[in-house]
Design a protein around this motif. Structure first.
Motif, mmCIF file in Angstrom:
data_model
loop_
_atom_site.group_PDB
_atom_site.id
_atom_site.type_symbol
_atom_site.label_atom_id
_atom_site.label_comp_id
_atom_site.label_asym_id
_atom_site.label_seq_id
_atom_site.Cartn_x
_atom_site.Cartn_y
_atom_site.Cartn_z
ATOM 1 N N GLY A 53 5.245 2.836 -6.957
ATOM 2 C CA GLY A 53 6.126 2.474 -5.853
ATOM 3 C C GLY A 53 7.516 2.136 -5.531
ATOM 4 O O GLY A 53 8.348 2.434 -4.876
ATOM 5 N N SER A 54 7.856 1.447 -6.520
ATOM 6 C CA SER A 54 9.278 0.870 -6.724
ATOM 7 C C SER A 54 10.191 1.979 -7.224
ATOM 8 O O SER A 54 11.594 1.342 -7.370
ATOM 9 C CB SER A 54 9.458 -0.296 -7.292
ATOM 10 O OG SER A 54 9.179 -0.213 -8.692
ATOM 11 N N VAL A 107 11.331 -5.897 -9.437
ATOM 12 C CA VAL A 107 11.824 -4.985 -8.447
ATOM 13 C C VAL A 107 10.361 -4.366 -7.985
ATOM 14 O O VAL A 107 9.528 -3.532 -8.453
ATOM 15 C CB VAL A 107 12.559 -3.909 -8.862
ATOM 16 C CG1 VAL A 107 13.173 -3.041 -7.558
ATOM 17 C CG2 VAL A 107 13.955 -4.739 -9.223
ATOM 18 N N GLU A 108 10.036 -4.817 -6.471
ATOM 19 C CA GLU A 108 8.877 -4.123 -5.828
ATOM 20 C C GLU A 108 9.124 -3.412 -4.674
ATOM 21 O O GLU A 108 10.115 -3.735 -4.045
ATOM 22 C CB GLU A 108 7.842 -5.370 -5.580
ATOM 23 C CG GLU A 108 6.787 -5.603 -6.629
ATOM 24 C CD GLU A 108 5.801 -4.653 -6.551
ATOM 25 O OE1 GLU A 108 6.086 -3.497 -6.150
ATOM 26 O OE2 GLU A 108 4.321 -4.817 -7.143
ATOM 27 N N ASP A 109 8.592 -2.459 -4.386
ATOM 28 C CA ASP A 109 8.434 -1.700 -3.180
ATOM 29 C C ASP A 109 8.071 -2.554 -1.994
ATOM 30 O O ASP A 109 8.791 -2.572 -0.924
ATOM 31 C CB ASP A 109 8.062 -0.134 -3.121
ATOM 32 C CG ASP A 109 6.527 -0.300 -3.518
ATOM 33 O OD1 ASP A 109 6.008 -1.383 -4.104
ATOM 34 O OD2 ASP A 109 5.709 0.547 -2.946
ATOM 35 N N ILE A 110 6.782 -3.013 -2.083
ATOM 36 C CA ILE A 110 6.556 -4.110 -0.992
ATOM 37 C C ILE A 110 5.469 -4.949 -1.347
ATOM 38 O O ILE A 110 4.896 -5.083 -2.422
ATOM 39 C CB ILE A 110 5.542 -3.083 -0.168
ATOM 40 C CG1 ILE A 110 5.086 -3.660 1.230
ATOM 41 C CG2 ILE A 110 4.386 -2.307 -0.792
ATOM 42 C CD1 ILE A 110 4.372 -2.680 2.077
ATOM 43 N N ILE A 111 5.686 -6.168 -0.677
ATOM 44 C CA ILE A 111 4.899 -7.309 -0.939
ATOM 45 C C ILE A 111 3.785 -7.463 0.415
ATOM 46 O O ILE A 111 4.432 -7.587 1.420
ATOM 47 C CB ILE A 111 5.453 -8.731 -1.108
ATOM 48 C CG1 ILE A 111 6.840 -8.478 -2.239
ATOM 49 C CG2 ILE A 111 4.724 -9.976 -1.413
ATOM 50 C CD1 ILE A 111 6.424 -8.409 -3.254
ATOM 51 N N ASP A 112 2.611 -7.246 0.142
ATOM 52 C CA ASP A 112 1.705 -7.402 1.220
ATOM 53 C C ASP A 112 0.825 -8.540 1.308
ATOM 54 O O ASP A 112 1.417 -9.531 1.567
ATOM 55 C CB ASP A 112 0.653 -6.007 0.776
ATOM 56 C CG ASP A 112 0.159 -5.287 1.941
ATOM 57 O OD1 ASP A 112 -0.573 -6.052 2.811
ATOM 58 O OD2 ASP A 112 0.364 -4.173 2.061
ATOM 59 N N THR A 113 -0.276 -8.543 0.365
ATOM 60 C CA THR A 113 -0.947 -9.841 0.516
ATOM 61 C C THR A 113 -0.098 -10.889 -0.610
ATOM 62 O O THR A 113 -0.327 -11.859 -0.254
ATOM 63 C CB THR A 113 -2.640 -9.570 -0.342
ATOM 64 O OG1 THR A 113 -2.070 -9.200 -1.544
ATOM 65 C CG2 THR A 113 -3.200 -8.740 0.621
ATOM 66 N N GLY A 114 0.602 -10.312 -1.429
ATOM 67 C CA GLY A 114 1.335 -11.293 -2.193
ATOM 68 C C GLY A 114 0.332 -11.332 -3.572
ATOM 69 O O GLY A 114 0.614 -11.886 -4.656
ATOM 70 N N LEU A 115 -0.654 -10.981 -3.663
ATOM 71 C CA LEU A 115 -1.827 -11.365 -4.844
ATOM 72 C C LEU A 115 -1.360 -10.658 -6.022
ATOM 73 O O LEU A 115 -1.135 -11.034 -7.187
ATOM 74 C CB LEU A 115 -3.384 -10.686 -4.563
ATOM 75 C CG LEU A 115 -3.798 -11.351 -3.469
ATOM 76 C CD1 LEU A 115 -4.941 -10.687 -3.154
ATOM 77 C CD2 LEU A 115 -4.181 -12.913 -3.954
ATOM 78 N N TYR A 165 9.903 6.687 0.896
ATOM 79 C CA TYR A 165 10.843 5.845 -0.047
ATOM 80 C C TYR A 165 10.133 4.951 -1.179
ATOM 81 O O TYR A 165 10.186 3.856 -1.396
ATOM 82 C CB TYR A 165 11.694 4.793 0.752
ATOM 83 C CG TYR A 165 12.925 4.121 0.246
ATOM 84 C CD1 TYR A 165 13.921 5.011 0.005
ATOM 85 C CD2 TYR A 165 12.958 3.179 -0.401
ATOM 86 C CE1 TYR A 165 15.192 4.683 -0.758
ATOM 87 C CE2 TYR A 165 14.187 2.347 -1.211
ATOM 88 C CZ TYR A 165 15.216 3.357 -1.253
ATOM 89 O OH TYR A 165 16.292 3.016 -1.897
ATOM 90 N N GLY A 166 8.933 5.806 -1.789
ATOM 91 C CA GLY A 166 8.339 5.333 -2.922
ATOM 92 C C GLY A 166 6.698 4.938 -2.648
ATOM 93 O O GLY A 166 5.954 5.083 -3.358
ATOM 94 N N LEU A 167 6.452 4.757 -1.151
ATOM 95 C CA LEU A 167 5.295 4.584 -0.875
ATOM 96 C C LEU A 167 4.501 5.576 -0.621
ATOM 97 O O LEU A 167 4.950 6.552 -0.059
ATOM 98 C CB LEU A 167 5.311 3.530 0.369
ATOM 99 C CG LEU A 167 5.826 2.186 -0.289
ATOM 100 C CD1 LEU A 167 7.406 1.895 0.637
ATOM 101 C CD2 LEU A 167 4.991 0.804 0.289
#
Ligand code: PRP
Length: 184
Positions: A53-54, A107-115, A165-167
Motif C-alpha cells: 500500500g505505501s 512509512v505506511e499508507d494507512i493505520i487502521d486498527t493499529g495492529l 493512492y496505493g490503497l
C-alpha cells in the motif's frame, strides 16, 4: 479537487466520492517532507516502506525530502485468527538494510486498527535501531483497537473504506491519484 480527479471519478462508478483530492495530497506530502527534513537534519534516516500500500506515498515523499536518506522495503501479511486479524504479522519480505543504530522511519499508507504497525515496530525494535518513528498518510482513528504513536500523519479520516493512492480493493484502484470512498 482537480479536473482530472473529477474525470476519473466519473470513469469509476464504484466510487461514491473523493475524500482527499490529488492536489491536497501533494500539498500535504510536501509539508511532511519538509517537516521530516527539518527534524532529521544531518542524520540519514532509513525509510522503511511497508508493501504494497505505501509504494506511491513513499515515491512522492522521498522526492519531497531535502536531506540524505535511504529507502528499503518490507512486506507483511497478517496471520488470520477467525474473521478478525490477530495483529501478528508474518514477514513475507524482510529488509536488506541492517537498521542497528540507524534512524528508522516506517512509512505506511494507512493505520487502521493499529495492529500491524504495533507488531512491526515491536519487531524492528529488537534490531536495536537508534530511533524509530512512524509516518502514515492516513490515520483512521475511529477504527483503532491498539494505541499507536504516529509521529507524522498526513490526514485523519473517518471509518470508511478508502481506495486510491496505493490503497486497493481486490488489488484494483491503487493507481488513482486521490483517496476515494467506495460505494457501500
Ligand atoms: C494495510 C495497510 C497496513 C494495514 C493497516 O495493508 O497498508 O499495513 O493494512 O491495518 P491495521 O492498522 O488494521 O493493522 P493491507 O493488509 O491492506 O495490504 P496492502 O498494503 O498490501 O494492500
Amino acid at each position: 479537487m482537480t479536473f482530472d480527479d473529477q474525470e476519473l471519478l466519473q470513469k469509476h462508478p464504484v466510487l461514491e466520492r473523493i475524500l482527499i483530492g490529488s492536489s491536497d495530497i501533494q500539498r500535504r506530502v510536501k509539508e511532511l517532507g519538509n517537516e521530516i527534513s527539518r527534524d532529521y537534519g544531518k542524520r540519514v534516516p532509513v525509510l522503511v516502506s511497508i508493501l504494497k500500500g505505501s509504494y506511491i506515498f513513499l515515491a512522492d515523499l522521498t522526492r519531497c525530502l531535502s536531506i540524505h536518506h535511504e529507502v528499503d522495503f518490507m512486506a507483511v501479511s497478517s496471520y488470520e485468527g477467525g474473521t478478525q486479524s490477530t495483529g501478528v504479522v508474518k514477514i513475507e519480505k524482510d529488509l536488506k538494510t541492517n537498521i542497528t543504530d540507524r534512524d528508522v522511519i516506517v512509512v505506511e499508507d494507512i493505520i487502521d486498527t493499529g495492529l500491524t504497525i504495533n507488531h512491526l515496530v515491536e519487531l524492528l525494535e529488537t534490531r536495536a535501531p537508534r530511533s524509530i518513528r512512524v509516518c502514515a498518510l492516513l490515520d483512521k482513528k475511529p477504527a483503532r483497537t491498539k494505541d499507536v504513536d504516529i509521529a507524522y500523519v498526513g490526514f485523519e479520516i473517518p471509518n470508511e473504506f478508502v481506495i486510491g493512492y496505493g490503497l486497493d480493493y481486490d488489488e484494483k484502484y491503487r493507481h488513482l491519484p486521490f483517496i476515494g470512498i467506495m460505494k457501500g
